[in-house]
Design a protein around this motif. Structure first.
Motif, PDB file in Angstrom:
ATOM      1  N   UNK A 293       0.796  -1.237   0.000  1.00  0.00           N
ATOM      2  CA  UNK A 293       0.000   0.000   0.000  1.00  0.00           C
ATOM      3  C   UNK A 293       0.826   1.284   0.000  1.00  0.00           C
ATOM      4  N   UNK A 294       2.163   1.174   0.000  1.00  0.00           N
ATOM      5  CA  UNK A 294       2.980   2.397  -0.158  1.00  0.00           C
ATOM      6  C   UNK A 294       3.247   2.578  -1.652  1.00  0.00           C
ATOM      7  N   UNK A 295       2.889   3.752  -2.168  1.00  0.00           N
ATOM      8  CA  UNK A 295       3.009   3.977  -3.609  1.00  0.00           C
ATOM      9  C   UNK A 295       4.455   3.941  -4.076  1.00  0.00           C
ATOM     10  N   UNK A 296       4.650   3.416  -5.283  1.00  0.00           N
ATOM     11  CA  UNK A 296       6.000   3.357  -5.856  1.00  0.00           C
ATOM     12  C   UNK A 296       6.330   4.664  -6.560  1.00  0.00           C
ATOM     13  N   UNK A 297       6.507   5.676  -5.746  1.00  0.00           N
ATOM     14  CA  UNK A 297       6.778   7.003  -6.311  1.00  0.00           C
ATOM     15  C   UNK A 297       7.596   7.796  -5.301  1.00  0.00           C
ATOM     16  N   UNK A 298       8.718   8.341  -5.759  1.00  0.00           N
ATOM     17  CA  UNK A 298       9.553   9.171  -4.877  1.00  0.00           C
ATOM     18  C   UNK A 298       9.826  10.508  -5.549  1.00  0.00           C
ATOM     19  N   UNK A 299       9.495  11.580  -4.838  1.00  0.00           N
ATOM     20  CA  UNK A 299       9.851  12.918  -5.315  1.00  0.00           C
ATOM     21  C   UNK A 299      11.198  13.255  -4.680  1.00  0.00           C
ATOM     22  N   UNK A 300      12.230  13.349  -5.514  1.00  0.00           N
ATOM     23  CA  UNK A 300      13.596  13.480  -4.982  1.00  0.00           C
ATOM     24  C   UNK A 300      14.302  14.690  -5.597  1.00  0.00           C
ATOM     25  N   UNK A 301      14.043  15.864  -5.045  1.00  0.00           N
ATOM     26  CA  UNK A 301      14.616  17.089  -5.620  1.00  0.00           C
ATOM     27  C   UNK A 301      16.135  17.012  -5.683  1.00  0.00           C
ATOM     28  N   UNK A 302      16.706  17.467  -6.792  1.00  0.00           N
ATOM     29  CA  UNK A 302      18.171  17.443  -6.906  1.00  0.00           C
ATOM     30  C   UNK A 302      18.716  18.864  -7.078  1.00  0.00           C
ATOM     31  N   UNK A 303      17.927  19.741  -7.736  1.00  0.00           N
ATOM     32  CA  UNK A 303      18.256  21.161  -7.965  1.00  0.00           C
ATOM     33  C   UNK A 303      19.309  21.395  -9.045  1.00  0.00           C
ATOM     34  N   UNK A 304      20.322  20.508  -9.133  1.00  0.00           N
ATOM     35  CA  UNK A 304      21.330  20.674 -10.193  1.00  0.00           C
ATOM     36  C   UNK A 304      22.049  19.351 -10.398  1.00  0.00           C
ATOM     37  N   UNK A 305      22.551  19.138 -11.612  1.00  0.00           N
ATOM     38  CA  UNK A 305      23.301  17.914 -11.880  1.00  0.00           C
ATOM     39  C   UNK A 305      24.796  18.113 -11.719  1.00  0.00           C
ATOM     40  N   UNK A 306      25.176  19.278 -11.235  1.00  0.00           N
ATOM     41  CA  UNK A 306      26.597  19.598 -11.138  1.00  0.00           C
ATOM     42  C   UNK A 306      27.042  19.692  -9.679  1.00  0.00           C
ATOM     43  N   UNK A 307      28.065  18.921  -9.322  1.00  0.00           N
ATOM     44  CA  UNK A 307      28.552  18.929  -7.930  1.00  0.00           C
ATOM     45  C   UNK A 307      29.005  20.321  -7.504  1.00  0.00           C
ATOM     46  N   UNK A 308      29.625  21.061  -8.425  1.00  0.00           N
ATOM     47  CA  UNK A 308      30.112  22.403  -8.038  1.00  0.00           C
ATOM     48  C   UNK A 308      28.956  23.355  -7.739  1.00  0.00           C
ATOM     49  N   UNK A 309      27.870  23.242  -8.509  1.00  0.00           N
ATOM     50  CA  UNK A 309      26.691  24.081  -8.219  1.00  0.00           C
ATOM     51  C   UNK A 309      26.055  23.635  -6.904  1.00  0.00           C
ATOM     52  N   UNK A 310      25.943  22.306  -6.710  1.00  0.00           N
ATOM     53  CA  UNK A 310      25.346  21.780  -5.476  1.00  0.00           C
ATOM     54  C   UNK A 310      26.116  22.302  -4.270  1.00  0.00           C
ATOM     55  N   UNK A 311      27.431  22.422  -4.421  1.00  0.00           N
ATOM     56  CA  UNK A 311      28.252  22.918  -3.313  1.00  0.00           C
ATOM     57  C   UNK A 311      27.909  24.380  -3.017  1.00  0.00           C
ATOM     58  N   UNK A 312      27.764  25.195  -4.072  1.00  0.00           N
ATOM     59  CA  UNK A 312      27.400  26.613  -3.861  1.00  0.00           C
ATOM     60  C   UNK A 312      26.001  26.732  -3.252  1.00  0.00           C
ATOM     61  N   UNK A 313      25.151  25.750  -3.561  1.00  0.00           N
ATOM     62  CA  UNK A 313      23.788  25.754  -3.009  1.00  0.00           C
ATOM     63  C   UNK A 313      23.775  25.220  -1.577  1.00  0.00           C
ATOM     64  N   UNK A 314      24.926  24.718  -1.104  1.00  0.00           N
ATOM     65  CA  UNK A 314      25.031  24.075   0.208  1.00  0.00           C
ATOM     66  C   UNK A 314      24.105  22.853   0.312  1.00  0.00           C
ATOM     67  N   UNK A 315      23.916  22.157  -0.808  1.00  0.00           N
ATOM     68  CA  UNK A 315      23.218  20.872  -0.760  1.00  0.00           C
ATOM     69  C   UNK A 315      24.248  19.878  -0.240  1.00  0.00           C
ATOM     70  N   UNK A 316      23.827  18.983   0.652  1.00  0.00           N
ATOM     71  CA  UNK A 316      24.823  18.128   1.301  1.00  0.00           C
ATOM     72  C   UNK A 316      25.038  16.816   0.536  1.00  0.00           C
ATOM     73  N   UNK A 317      24.965  16.870  -0.789  1.00  0.00           N
ATOM     74  CA  UNK A 317      25.234  15.655  -1.564  1.00  0.00           C
ATOM     75  C   UNK A 317      25.923  16.045  -2.865  1.00  0.00           C
ATOM     76  N   UNK A 318      26.650  15.097  -3.454  1.00  0.00           N
ATOM     77  CA  UNK A 318      27.294  15.338  -4.744  1.00  0.00           C
ATOM     78  C   UNK A 318      26.449  14.686  -5.838  1.00  0.00           C
ATOM     79  N   UNK A 319      26.810  14.971  -7.063  1.00  0.00           N
ATOM     80  CA  UNK A 319      26.170  14.316  -8.220  1.00  0.00           C
ATOM     81  C   UNK A 319      26.300  12.793  -8.091  1.00  0.00           C
TER      82      UNK A 319
END
Length: 477
Positions: A293-319
């Protein structure tokens, strides 16, 4: 859904209507902008005010109190709210006893402007101060401006049973966390909604039980960041390490909460939103795989595909870490659908970095996406420390390129359902034709099929004959 990010667009700015409570003589007009969290908060406000003698109305002219629940995420939302406030004030000239208030995320940021400088509202209430509404209204009645934008460490509204507004009676949102601790440099949420705290599991299960008794068939667990849900007896997420040993060992994380909810309500479809790549652990995915009964759907925001941009965004993950997570999800739940939030034109974004985003899209092949160009929000770290240096024309071109890739993948995924039979939960009539039902499958794809003797809220098997770029077309089996 290759569109800009608007959650359930049809509810934006709609007047909320609830069942009349007998004996209530005052009229409340309330409209919401922004995310699902805001729609849910408006339901909490309506519930608190119904105890104070207010019934909702959709006629602004007859309202004693007009409230607008605001969003600060993007500039467009703020401009819309300002226009609405001008309209309210025009009505106020005809009905001078009417009071106007601003709720939600803009409240915190623009309190001085609204009350003192522009004098366009009587009341300003932040997201954690809704319980204070009765006192604030007394202040206003006695001719004083009232403001409470204090952010709380405890408030989760766990014991306020939301009045379901404009509901289709089939699916409902249930808030499990408030606030956010992830200081992404572009985002205003931690400043407008405060630090992250989780709601007691018992009160969540209790609310879902009530929904189940009212015959709701689908529940979406809601939070700014559901994966970091953590209940250890109350308090802020960041104080968890100071908790006693027993509190730490008996703590409930998101995977456990999901498991509890799915076990307790096997007949209800469970969804959740929003996830955060840095906090999502594979226990959550294994829990999804375990429960039908748990739907097979995940909304997983990434914001950018570039590790360098993610770093400037202070997202705590890399590409690379993000890709590894996606690979694991696909391994554990092969038919899981995925959606993204993608921001283009963030400070300093180069053409190479933009290409990395396009290549990530090609790699993941998301089912849906919410894409938008960066717009600077006052008060955020990016606004203070970085230059919004990408010309608008470049942002628009990059956004168009991203949307094009997404539309191709959205169509590709829908085409995979053609010739198959899927289970659809009927949500209501199709927007385009009263002779057709509309509903969604586990992967969140919208399907339309001719009406028979089914009812809203039924689960039915539909054979998919064809699809458009956004909708599955089929017939009931």
């Amino acid at each position: 859904m290759g569109s800009e990010k608007v959650i359930d667009e049809k509810n934006q700015g709609q007047a909320l209507l609830t069942e009349e409570k007998k004996g209530n003589s005052k009229k409340l007009y309330i409209e919401s902008y922004g995310c699902a969290m805001n729609l849910n908060d408006s339901e909490i406000v309506a519930s608190i005010l119904s105890e104070q003698g207010y019934n909702t109305t959709h006629l602004i002219e007859e309202a004693d109190l007009v409230l607008v629940n605001t969003c600060s995420i993007r500039e467009k939302a703020e401009q819309t709210v300002r226009k609405r406030l001008e309209k309210y004030n025009a009505v106020k000239k005809i009905n001078p006893k009417m009071k106007v208030g601003v709720l939600g995320c803009m409240a915190e940021r623009l309190k001085a402007k609204f009350l003192e400088e522009e004098k366009i509202v009587d009341l300003v209430v932040g997201p954690d101060a809704y319980r204070d509404l009765p006192n604030l209204l007394e202040e206003v009645q006695s001719g004083r401006d009232a403001v409470n934008v204090i952010l709380s460490k405890e408030e989760t509204y766990g014991d306020v049973s939301p009045v379901r507004l404009n509901s289709n009676g089939v699916s409902a949102f249930v808030s499990i966390t408030r606030g956010c601790d992830n200081m992404c440099t572009f985002c205003v949420v931690p400043f407008t909604r405060g630090r992250e705290r989780s709601r007691e599991p018992k009160s969540i299960l209790e609310e879902i039980k009530q929904l189940s008794e009212q015959n709701y068939k689908e529940v979406t667990l809601l939070g700014q960041n559901v994966d970091s849900y953590l209940w250890y007896g109350g308090g802020l997420k960041k104080d968890f390490k100071k908790a006693s040993e027993i509190a730490q060992t008996t703590a409930v994380g998101f995977a456990e909460l999901l498991d509890m909810v799915a076990d307790a309500f096997p007949k209800i479809r469970i969804r959740f939103s929003t996830s955060n790549p840095q906090d999502m652990n594979l226990n959550v995915i294994h829990t999804m795989a375990k429960h039908e009964n748990i739907c097979n759907y995940v909304h997983l925001p990434v914001q950018s595909g570039s590790t360098s941009v993610l770093k400037r965004m202070n997202r705590q993950h890399t590409r690379e870490e993000y890709i590894e997570l996606i690979d694991n999800i696909k391994k554990i739940i092969p038919d899981c659908s995925l959606s993204q939030d993608m921001m283009t034109g963030f400070c300093g974004e180069t053409e190479e970095e933009h290409q990395e985003t396009l290549s990530l899209l090609e790699y993941v092949k998301y089912d849906y996406g919410f894409m938008f160009a960066y717009s600077e929000r006052p008060g955020t770290p990016a606004a203070k420390n970085m230059e919004d240096d990408i010309p608008l024309a470049v942002k628009k071109r990059r956004l168009a390129e991203i949307i094009l890739v997404q539309q191709k993948h959205s169509l590709y995924h829908l085409e995979q359902f053609v010739g198959k039979t899927v289970e659809i939960l009927i949500e209501g009539s199709s927007k385009k034709s009263d002779a057709h039902w509309k509903g969604r499958n586990s992967q969140n794809a919208v399907a339309v099929f001719p009406k028979g003797d089914e009812q809203i809220g039924d689960f039915v098997n539909v054979y998919i004959e064809d699809c458009t770029s956004a909708t599955l077309l089929g017939k009931r089996v």
